[in-house]
Scaffold this motif. Structure first.
Motif, PDB file in Angstrom:
ATOM      1  N   UNK A  98      44.321  65.887  27.007  1.00 51.65           N
ATOM      2  CA  UNK A  98      44.825  66.984  27.828  1.00 51.65           C
ATOM      3  C   UNK A  98      45.917  66.535  28.783  1.00 51.65           C
ATOM      4  N   UNK A  99      45.732  65.371  29.406  1.00 43.24           N
ATOM      5  CA  UNK A  99      46.641  64.938  30.465  1.00 43.24           C
ATOM      6  C   UNK A  99      47.823  64.133  29.933  1.00 43.24           C
ATOM      7  N   UNK A 150      45.947  59.963  37.616  1.00 45.43           N
ATOM      8  CA  UNK A 150      44.540  59.552  37.724  1.00 45.43           C
ATOM      9  C   UNK A 150      43.661  60.709  38.198  1.00 45.43           C
ATOM     10  N   UNK A 151      44.159  61.501  39.126  1.00 51.11           N
ATOM     11  CA  UNK A 151      43.415  62.660  39.623  1.00 51.11           C
ATOM     12  C   UNK A 151      43.260  63.696  38.511  1.00 51.11           C
ATOM     13  N   UNK A 197      39.675  64.968  36.880  1.00 53.25           N
ATOM     14  CA  UNK A 197      39.314  66.389  36.876  1.00 53.25           C
ATOM     15  C   UNK A 197      39.097  66.898  35.457  1.00 53.25           C
ATOM     16  N   UNK A 198      39.968  66.485  34.543  1.00 50.11           N
ATOM     17  CA  UNK A 198      39.833  66.918  33.153  1.00 50.11           C
ATOM     18  C   UNK A 198      38.549  66.370  32.555  1.00 50.11           C
ATOM     19  N   UNK A 199      38.245  65.102  32.861  1.00 52.40           N
ATOM     20  CA  UNK A 199      37.011  64.504  32.345  1.00 52.40           C
ATOM     21  C   UNK A 199      35.783  65.269  32.848  1.00 52.40           C
ATOM     22  N   UNK A 200      35.750  65.568  34.123  1.00 57.50           N
ATOM     23  CA  UNK A 200      34.595  66.274  34.694  1.00 57.50           C
ATOM     24  C   UNK A 200      34.439  67.646  34.058  1.00 57.50           C
TER      25      UNK A 200
END
Length: 280
Positions: A98-99, A260-261, A265-268
């Motif tokens: 995603x990122x 990194x942020x 957020x995407x992982x969570x």
């Protein structure tokens, strides 16, 4: 500008999305509010269509809803297989996809997304490749081309164009040196530089570029190989050390761009989604 509809959005575009999902079997109340149920419906459609089910309705999802062919697009199956291969959670792979991707790996005309780097061309032209190469002569040749074609060969980065115009720049650079030109471009959704082809195990540069032009699954394969080729990067991903991973992959500017942020957020978000809690 590419439209991305995601959780929390409220608009006429969301309303149209909800209606399109209902035509595909969803039972949403069309209110233009992208809430939990809309996200679940988007994920369900994406999984059925063979797409990456990230719950975000971007150009690929909207095109699939309109009946477009999804054969060249990255799908859940590739992400799941890559998570197992890398030994990480599926949500981790979803986050980096995603990122770190450009969202789409191809342009509207069907060509792979590329970015030609004139400063890499300058460096590669001046780099000896074979025993007996005259380093001074190669450097002088690179400098001469830089004077003649500063938009194609230059010690400084820049000169970027947009979309298909990057392919025009690459075509012009190939007339100067085809090998160095293709190695001087980043390829596909994950911006893998051509000069990595040998380190990533491709049979040739031509093999690499042909695969990048084939489909998004091949582009993601190059990204996975890139992670596997860098033990520190792979270790950071396994440990979900997002700052370390972002710095290694994106360079020093990662913090300014909050990579990194965004990864955290995407992982969570993906880890908390029931459909992505399957084992890696």
């Amino acid at each position: 500008m590419t439209q991305l509809l995601r959780h929390g959005a409220r608009s006429q575009a969301v309303l149209q999305l909800q209606k399109a999902l209902n035509q595909r079997g969803a039972t949403l109340y069309p209110d233009g509010d992208f809430g939990d149920e809309t996200e679940k419906a988007v994920r369900a459609f994406q999984r059925k269509a063979g797409l990456v089910d990230d719950g975000i309705a971007g150009p690929k999802t909207l095109a699939a809803l309109a009946g477009a062919d999804c054969a060249r697009l990255l799908g859940h199956a590739q992400l799941r297989a890559s998570a197992q291969r890398l030994g990480v959670e599926l949500a981790t792979v979803y986050a980096v996809n995603e990122v770190e991707s450009l969202g789409e790996g191809f342009l509207a005309n069907g060509k792979p997304k590329i970015l030609y780097e004139r400063h890499v061309m300058h460096r590669l032209l001046a780099t000896p490749r074979h025993a007996g190469d005259d380093a001074a002569a190669l450097q002088a040749h690179a400098e001469q081309l830089a004077r003649l074609y500063p938009n194609l060969v230059n010690p400084r980065p820049g000169g970027y164009a947009v979309g298909t115009a990057e392919h025009a720049r690459l075509a012009s650079a190939r007339l100067l040196d085809a090998l160095c030109a293709d190695e001087s471009a980043s390829w596909g959704a994950f911006q893998i530089m051509g000069y990595h082809w040998q380190a990533l195990g491709y049979a040739s540069l031509a093999d690499f570029t042909a695969r990048m032009a084939a489909n998004e699954a091949e582009q993601f394969e190059a990204f996975v190989r890139y992670i596997e080729s860098d033990p520190a990067l792979h270790k950071a991903l396994k440990g979900k050390k997002w700052a370390q991973f972002a710095k290694a992959y994106n360079g020093p500017a990662y913090a300014r761009n909050l990579y990194d942020v965004k990864l955290e957020r995407a992982y969570q978000r993906h880890a908390n989604c029931h459909c992505n809690k399957e084992a890696a």
